[in-house]
Design a protein around this motif. Structure first.
Motif, PDB file in Angstrom:
ATOM      1  N   GLY A 168       0.819  -1.224   0.000  1.00  0.00           N
ATOM      2  CA  GLY A 168       0.000   0.000   0.000  1.00  0.00           C
ATOM      3  C   GLY A 168       0.845   1.263   0.000  1.00  0.00           C
ATOM      4  O   GLY A 168       2.082   1.208  -0.095  1.00  0.00           O
ATOM      5  N   TYR A 169       0.167   2.384   0.118  1.00  0.00           N
ATOM      6  CA  TYR A 169       0.819   3.693  -0.007  1.00  0.00           C
ATOM      7  C   TYR A 169       1.953   3.887   1.020  1.00  0.00           C
ATOM      8  O   TYR A 169       3.136   3.973   0.664  1.00  0.00           O
ATOM      9  CB  TYR A 169      -0.249   4.787   0.113  1.00  0.00           C
ATOM     10  N   ILE A 170       1.627   3.904   2.300  1.00  0.00           N
ATOM     11  CA  ILE A 170       2.659   4.190   3.304  1.00  0.00           C
ATOM     12  C   ILE A 170       3.581   2.975   3.487  1.00  0.00           C
ATOM     13  O   ILE A 170       4.796   3.111   3.631  1.00  0.00           O
ATOM     14  CB  ILE A 170       2.019   4.617   4.647  1.00  0.00           C
ATOM     15  N   ASP A 227       0.208  -8.925   2.204  1.00  0.00           N
ATOM     16  CA  ASP A 227      -0.832  -8.007   1.718  1.00  0.00           C
ATOM     17  C   ASP A 227      -1.855  -8.807   0.918  1.00  0.00           C
ATOM     18  O   ASP A 227      -1.474  -9.701   0.155  1.00  0.00           O
ATOM     19  CB  ASP A 227      -0.187  -6.912   0.838  1.00  0.00           C
ATOM     20  N   ASN A 228      -3.131  -8.475   1.083  1.00  0.00           N
ATOM     21  CA  ASN A 228      -4.156  -9.173   0.287  1.00  0.00           C
ATOM     22  C   ASN A 228      -4.479  -8.406  -0.998  1.00  0.00           C
ATOM     23  O   ASN A 228      -5.355  -8.795  -1.750  1.00  0.00           O
ATOM     24  CB  ASN A 228      -5.429  -9.423   1.108  1.00  0.00           C
ATOM     25  N   CYS A 260      -6.095  -5.765  -1.549  1.00  0.00           N
ATOM     26  CA  CYS A 260      -7.459  -5.237  -1.693  1.00  0.00           C
ATOM     27  C   CYS A 260      -7.428  -3.754  -2.067  1.00  0.00           C
ATOM     28  O   CYS A 260      -8.403  -3.229  -2.599  1.00  0.00           O
ATOM     29  CB  CYS A 260      -8.284  -5.469  -0.428  1.00  0.00           C
ATOM     30  N   ASN A 261      -6.313  -3.077  -1.794  1.00  0.00           N
ATOM     31  CA  ASN A 261      -6.216  -1.660  -2.175  1.00  0.00           C
ATOM     32  C   ASN A 261      -4.828  -1.342  -2.723  1.00  0.00           C
ATOM     33  O   ASN A 261      -4.302  -0.248  -2.504  1.00  0.00           O
ATOM     34  CB  ASN A 261      -6.531  -0.766  -0.969  1.00  0.00           C
ATOM     35  N   SER A 262      -4.241  -2.301  -3.410  1.00  0.00           N
ATOM     36  CA  SER A 262      -2.883  -2.090  -3.944  1.00  0.00           C
ATOM     37  C   SER A 262      -2.613  -3.102  -5.040  1.00  0.00           C
ATOM     38  O   SER A 262      -3.411  -4.007  -5.265  1.00  0.00           O
ATOM     39  CB  SER A 262      -1.853  -2.249  -2.819  1.00  0.00           C
ATOM     40  N   ASP A 277      -4.351 -12.657   3.569  1.00  0.00           N
ATOM     41  CA  ASP A 277      -5.184 -11.756   4.364  1.00  0.00           C
ATOM     42  C   ASP A 277      -4.739 -11.884   5.820  1.00  0.00           C
ATOM     43  O   ASP A 277      -4.637 -13.009   6.328  1.00  0.00           O
ATOM     44  CB  ASP A 277      -6.656 -12.169   4.198  1.00  0.00           C
ATOM     45  N   VAL A 278      -4.477 -10.773   6.476  1.00  0.00           N
ATOM     46  CA  VAL A 278      -3.972 -10.866   7.850  1.00  0.00           C
ATOM     47  C   VAL A 278      -5.051 -11.264   8.856  1.00  0.00           C
ATOM     48  O   VAL A 278      -4.754 -11.503  10.023  1.00  0.00           O
ATOM     49  CB  VAL A 278      -3.267  -9.565   8.328  1.00  0.00           C
ATOM     50  N   PHE A 301       0.524  -2.205   8.962  1.00  0.00           N
ATOM     51  CA  PHE A 301      -0.183  -1.170   8.197  1.00  0.00           C
ATOM     52  C   PHE A 301      -1.546  -1.651   7.706  1.00  0.00           C
ATOM     53  O   PHE A 301      -2.430  -0.832   7.447  1.00  0.00           O
ATOM     54  CB  PHE A 301       0.601  -0.798   6.917  1.00  0.00           C
ATOM     55  N   LYS A 314      -9.116   2.088   5.100  1.00  0.00           N
ATOM     56  CA  LYS A 314      -8.847   3.438   5.623  1.00  0.00           C
ATOM     57  C   LYS A 314      -9.773   4.547   5.130  1.00  0.00           C
ATOM     58  O   LYS A 314      -9.518   5.718   5.408  1.00  0.00           O
ATOM     59  CB  LYS A 314      -7.403   3.818   5.302  1.00  0.00           C
ATOM     60  N   ASN A 325     -12.143  -6.282   9.522  1.00  0.00           N
ATOM     61  CA  ASN A 325     -10.814  -6.245   8.898  1.00  0.00           C
ATOM     62  C   ASN A 325      -9.765  -5.638   9.842  1.00  0.00           C
ATOM     63  O   ASN A 325      -8.714  -6.235  10.081  1.00  0.00           O
ATOM     64  CB  ASN A 325     -10.876  -5.427   7.606  1.00  0.00           C
ATOM     65  N   TYR A 347     -13.991   3.932  11.179  1.00  0.00           N
ATOM     66  CA  TYR A 347     -12.556   3.815  10.881  1.00  0.00           C
ATOM     67  C   TYR A 347     -11.730   4.299  12.078  1.00  0.00           C
ATOM     68  O   TYR A 347     -10.830   3.616  12.561  1.00  0.00           O
ATOM     69  CB  TYR A 347     -12.189   4.624   9.622  1.00  0.00           C
ATOM     70  N   LYS A 362      -9.026   2.356  15.009  1.00  0.00           N
ATOM     71  CA  LYS A 362      -7.668   2.762  15.406  1.00  0.00           C
ATOM     72  C   LYS A 362      -7.588   2.908  16.932  1.00  0.00           C
ATOM     73  O   LYS A 362      -6.657   2.430  17.560  1.00  0.00           O
ATOM     74  CB  LYS A 362      -7.277   4.076  14.717  1.00  0.00           C
TER      75      LYS A 362
END
Ligand code: NAD
Ligand code: WQD
Length: 338
Positions: free
Chosen positions: A10-12, A31-32, A34-36, A58-59, A80, A84, A99, A148, A152
């Motif tokens: 992912g991004y970060i 990483d699954n 799902c957004n990358s 998937d974690v 991470f 989000k 998730n 969300y 956190k």
């Protein structure tokens, strides 16, 4: 050290992989996607000229997570992997709780089972809710306005409770402010799904002509120019903050703000982007966005003192690198399609 990076495509996460590899660590990504995209892993290898071990898992799948720990001698985790999108979390709370919370639980269980003592967690400034600026780690957290943010805050509490009974567990909770920008190679960066909801990716798409103009959400806040103030941080500075946190891990739970400590208004960010890149960003002022707060910026003295970490890049680099990636990404995207 051998570090498991969940959400590392992912991004970060991808930028942090670069910082970890450059600091000499070995990196395993789970990483699954799902957004990358898996191509990001190849780009990280290309940038660093180093290998990465990648698990497409998937974690929240305990068996799959255990397999990684059985196959490798993991020294620490940077977690991470999470959903989000604030607005989506209001529409799909169950998905977000399952998730984000289950992922944290499964990884914490794996730490206990396999004796892993180092855990770095991606939290967010959103846990401060509407508090007095600058936000300090010791502040009483205010309820967030969306599921969300709750995931956190809950994950922070779960990790805190575990560390109370497991005296050797070292947890670093990193509260990110507003990560923007991209790796200076222009090879990796932020790729939002559909129309971006965050300011910087929206601005880059307006610059590209993909979106006609930016909507500035409110100019009637009690701030200098009436628009919202945020603490934008270059994603590579944020990535380096993770390496610092990993190096300085100590028993117990330690919370750090990762930001610049400086607030920038929406209008200031637009001006900085135009100046850094020589492009025009047409905008109109519209109503405030529901759930937005007027000001959000960090007190960064704790990270500075305890992690010996501070940002090296400013608004110019954030704007320049975000724009470079946007141009590169779309260009290579088009090439792939032809
Ligand atoms: P991202 O969506 O780009 O990266 C998250 C990665 O996790 C993606 O690659 C996704 O495929 C993966 N993922 C999600 N759920 C997973 C699961 N169950 N199993 C395996 N992989 C899974 O998001 P990001 O912006 O890089 O954010 C990384 C972390 O930082 C998240 O925890 C996010 O909540 C937190 N954070 C982000 C911001 C921000 O503005 N980007 C701010 C504060 C905190
Ligand atoms: C920044 C400023 C908007 C878009 C969000 C999450 C937070 C964290 C980071 C994960 C605000 C204004 C925005 C636009 C605008 N993510 N804006 N026009 O809301 O501070 O934080 O991302 O943890 O949890 O809530 O970031 O980039 O959306 O907004 O005027 O099209 O830009 O009102 O003042 P935000 P943002």
């Amino acid at each position: 050290m051998m570090i498991l990076v969940t959400g590392g495509a992912g991004y970060i996460g991808s930028h942090t992989c670069i910082a970890l590899l450059e600091a000499g660590h070995t990196v395993i990504v789970a990483d699954n996607l799902c957004n990358s995209k898996v191509e990001t892993i190849d780009k990280i290898k290309q940038i660093t000229n180093r290998e990465i071990i990648f698990y497409h898992i998937d974690v929240t799948d305990q068996t799959a997570v255990d397999t990684i720990f059985l196959n490798h001698s993991i020294d620490g985790i940077i977690h991470f992997a999470a959903l989000k999108a604030v607005g989506e979390s209001v529409e799909e709370p169950l998905n977000y709780y399952c998730n984000n919370i289950v992922g944290t639980l499964i990884l914490a269980k794996a730490c206990e089972k396999f004796g892993v003592k180092r855990f770095v967690f991606s939290s967010s400034a959103t846990v401060y809710g509407e508090n007095e600026v600058p936000f300090v780690e010791t502040m009483k957290l205010q309820p967030t306005t969306n599921p969300y943010g709750e995931t956190k805050a809950m994950s922070e509490r779960i990790l805190t409770d575990i560390a109370k009974v497991n005296q050797e567990f070292s947890v670093s909770i990193l509260r990110y402010f507003n990560p923007v920008g991209a790796h200076e190679s222009g090879l990796i960066g932020e790729v939002p799904n559909g129309i971006p909801s965050n300011l910087m990716p929206y601005v880059t798409q307006v610059a590209k002509g993909k979106i006609k103009h930016l909507r500035v959400f409110g100019d009637d806040y009690s701030t200098l120019d009436g628009t919202g103030i945020r603490d934008y941080i270059h994603v590579m500075d944020l990535a380096e903050g993770h390496v610092a946190a990993l190096n300085k891990l100590k028993a117990g739970v330690h919370v750090y703000n990762l930001g610049t400590g400086e607030g920038t208004s929406v209008l200031e960010l637009i001006k900085a982007f135009e100046k850094a890149n020589g492009v025009e960003i047409p905008f109109e002022i519209v109503d405030r966005r529901q759930g937005d707060i007027a000001e959000c910026y960090a007190d960064v003295s704790k990270a500075k003192q305890e992690l010996n970490w501070t940002v090296k890049r400013g608004l110019v680099e954030m704007c320049r690198d975000a724009w470079r990636f946007e141009k590169n990404y779309r260009a290579s995207d088009m090439l792939i399609k032809h």
